[in-house]
Design an enzyme around this catalytic site. Structure first.
Site, short mmCIF file in Angstrom:
data_model
loop_
_atom_site.label_atom_id
_atom_site.label_comp_id
_atom_site.label_asym_id
_atom_site.label_seq_id
_atom_site.Cartn_x
_atom_site.Cartn_y
_atom_site.Cartn_z
N VAL A 1 0.86 -1.19 0.00
CA VAL A 1 0.00 0.00 0.00
C VAL A 1 0.89 1.24 0.00
CG1 VAL A 1 -1.96 1.15 1.10
CG2 VAL A 1 -1.78 -1.34 1.20
N CYS A 2 1.19 1.79 1.17
CA CYS A 2 1.94 3.04 1.20
C CYS A 2 3.38 2.88 0.74
CB CYS A 2 1.89 3.64 2.60
SG CYS A 2 0.21 4.15 3.08
N ASN A 3 4.01 1.74 1.05
CA ASN A 3 5.38 1.54 0.59
C ASN A 3 5.43 1.40 -0.93
OD1 ASN A 3 5.87 1.46 3.30
ND2 ASN A 3 6.82 -0.56 3.32
#
Length: 201
Positions: free
Chosen positions: A129-131
């Site tokens: 997701v964010c990575n």
């Protein structure tokens, strides 16, 4: 796309390679909310890399996600950094409300550009997701993105067909997409520490 040879060559780190630590917050320990996770050694690896960066004088960016409610809401214990990363000095602290660290405050791209930095190493939560969003955008912006896949973790997730994919399956899919499409160089913590001069985790 980045030059293919750069991906096939052994990992090297710029003197000013920037470590981007994404959302390593206590709220992700709420497994009643998030569900089952993978990689129980992720925090140890994150801390080892962050400590190597600090020891080597390389710059560190700390990113925290701000949710309107839930485990990552500002002002709650879940918003705070996990103890493994709480003592790391940040050269830049970013807050964000969406996935990519490049859409936070202050502006990461502007800060990197002002420093002349061209290489970023992404660690933290969540892998896919964010990575992944941060690494994809780094690649699109022309940065040399490094993605130590064992210095992060994610959770099991159900698809639109109702089939649940394990965190391990999602991690493998992220690694394959970033590697095959040349968004980022997918490596291990051991490789990063060796390139940074810090030995094995």
């Amino acid at each position: 796309m980045t030059n293919t040879s750069a991906f096939d060559a052994p990992l090297t780190l710029d003197r000013d390679a920037v470590l981007v630590v994404v959302d390593v917050q206590k709220g992700f320990d709420d497994h009643g909310f998030w569900g089952r996770r993978d990689n129980p050694g992720a925090e140890k690896n994150m801390a080892a890399i962050a400590e190597a960066w600090q020891a080597g004088g390389r710059p560190v960016v700390i990113v925290q996600h701000q949710s309107e409610s839930g485990p990552l809401e500002p002002g709650t214990p879940g918003y705070e950094l996990k103890p493994e990363l709480a003592g790391i000095r940040a050269d830049l602290h970013i807050t964000k409300t969406v996935n990519s660290a490049f859409y936070g405050t202050p502006d990461l791209h502007a800060w990197l550009s002002a420093r002349g930095a061209r290489q970023v190493v992404v660690i933290g939560i969540m892998t896919n997701v964010c990575n992944e969003s941060t690494a994809r955008m780094a690649g699109n912006l022309g940065y040399d993105a490094v993605f130590p896949i064992d210095a992060m973790h994610t959770f099991d997730m159900a698809g639109p067909d109702g089939v649940t994919l394990t965190a391990e399956e999602l991690t493998r899919a992220t690694a394959a997409a970033l590697h095959t499409m040349r968004y980022a160089k997918v490596v291990t913590t051991e490789a990063v520490l060796a390139a940074a001069g810090g030995g094995a985790a």
